[in-house]
Design a protein around this motif. Sequence first.
Motif, PDB file in Angstrom:
ATOM      1  N   ARG A  59       0.865  -1.178   0.000  1.00  0.00           N
ATOM      2  CA  ARG A  59       0.000   0.000   0.000  1.00  0.00           C
ATOM      3  C   ARG A  59       0.905   1.233   0.000  1.00  0.00           C
ATOM      4  NH1 ARG A  59       0.071   2.112   5.227  1.00  0.00           N
ATOM      5  NH2 ARG A  59       0.903   0.697   6.804  1.00  0.00           N
ATOM      6  N   THR A  86      -4.032  -1.314  -3.886  1.00  0.00           N
ATOM      7  CA  THR A  86      -5.184  -0.750  -3.173  1.00  0.00           C
ATOM      8  C   THR A  86      -6.145  -0.062  -4.146  1.00  0.00           C
ATOM      9  OG1 THR A  86      -3.877   1.258  -2.771  1.00  0.00           O
ATOM     10  CG2 THR A  86      -3.919  -0.407  -1.016  1.00  0.00           C
ATOM     11  N   LYS A 144      -8.940   2.084  -2.610  1.00  0.00           N
ATOM     12  CA  LYS A 144      -8.507   3.374  -2.068  1.00  0.00           C
ATOM     13  C   LYS A 144      -8.368   4.411  -3.176  1.00  0.00           C
ATOM     14  CE  LYS A 144      -5.484   5.350   1.400  1.00  0.00           C
ATOM     15  NZ  LYS A 144      -4.571   5.049   2.521  1.00  0.00           N
TER      16      LYS A 144
END
Length: 302
Positions: free
Chosen positions: A165, A213, A216
């Motif tokens: 991440r 991710t 996100k």
Amino acid sequence: MKVARTVIGQGYRWVVEVDLDAFFDRVNHDVLMARVARKVKDKRLLKLIRRYLEARIMADGVRQPTQEGTPQGSPLSPLLSNIMLDDFDQEFWARGHRFVRYADDIRVFVKSKRAAERVLDQGTKVLEKDLKLRVNRQKSTINPANVATLLGFGFYFVKGGVKTRIAPKAFKRMKDRIRELTSRKWSISMADRIQQLNRYIRGWMGYFRLSQTPKKFAALDKWFRRRMRQIRWKEWKLPRTRVANLRRLGIRPDLAYQWGNSSRAYWRVAKSPILHRALPAEYWAGHGLIFFRAAWDRFQTT
């Protein structure tokens, strides 16, 4: 990053971060040249590198000699850092440690906190005693893998193993930069603004393409589009202009009149269902704007 993720997945879930204090400013010239001379036999080249290292610098109009360090920003400095730290690599490989190093960024992976403390002591001795460098003990850290960072990345655990991440600090820096580029106070045409945003997003996502991710990035795009909508709303300025543009973009006349004459703040209007419908993602894509999730998807297929 791929090596680090693999090692953590193998159970080495404690990470030692060795911080070298002002590394590029403290490299000992004699120690460095001795290591270069192990491989380079051409005396002219050795003399040239030495002169390069000892080149004077201009400080407050006065030329001053340099007795240690390598010129920062030069393409040769990272190469010299790898030569300088090769002894560290060889020593830690010989001891069977799992570690990665990018220039002076060092991470060692172990299975327990106690082992991490021992490894930090070992690394400090090698770096300070043999290489004459200085380890910053206050900034050198021992962290669980889900807290540790490397080159702006972090790690998190899922059922299938370990994924990467973006580290919180790196994510915050990106959002701060997007805020600057989408500031309502910045007087610039939308075309020029989109051009600069695209340049930044391409470069940033090119670096962080290893991040795993996508959700996100999708959430980030929602915030990003809201900032773009408030810019467009301010550009329309007058109520009659807002009403006309809303109608042109498919909003019913009565709703266009209601919202076009609204006195609500830009940020609040930017979240309204009306502006969502008038300025959807397709609208911005039609103007050539790149979104984070789309940029990430593109890098995954190349």
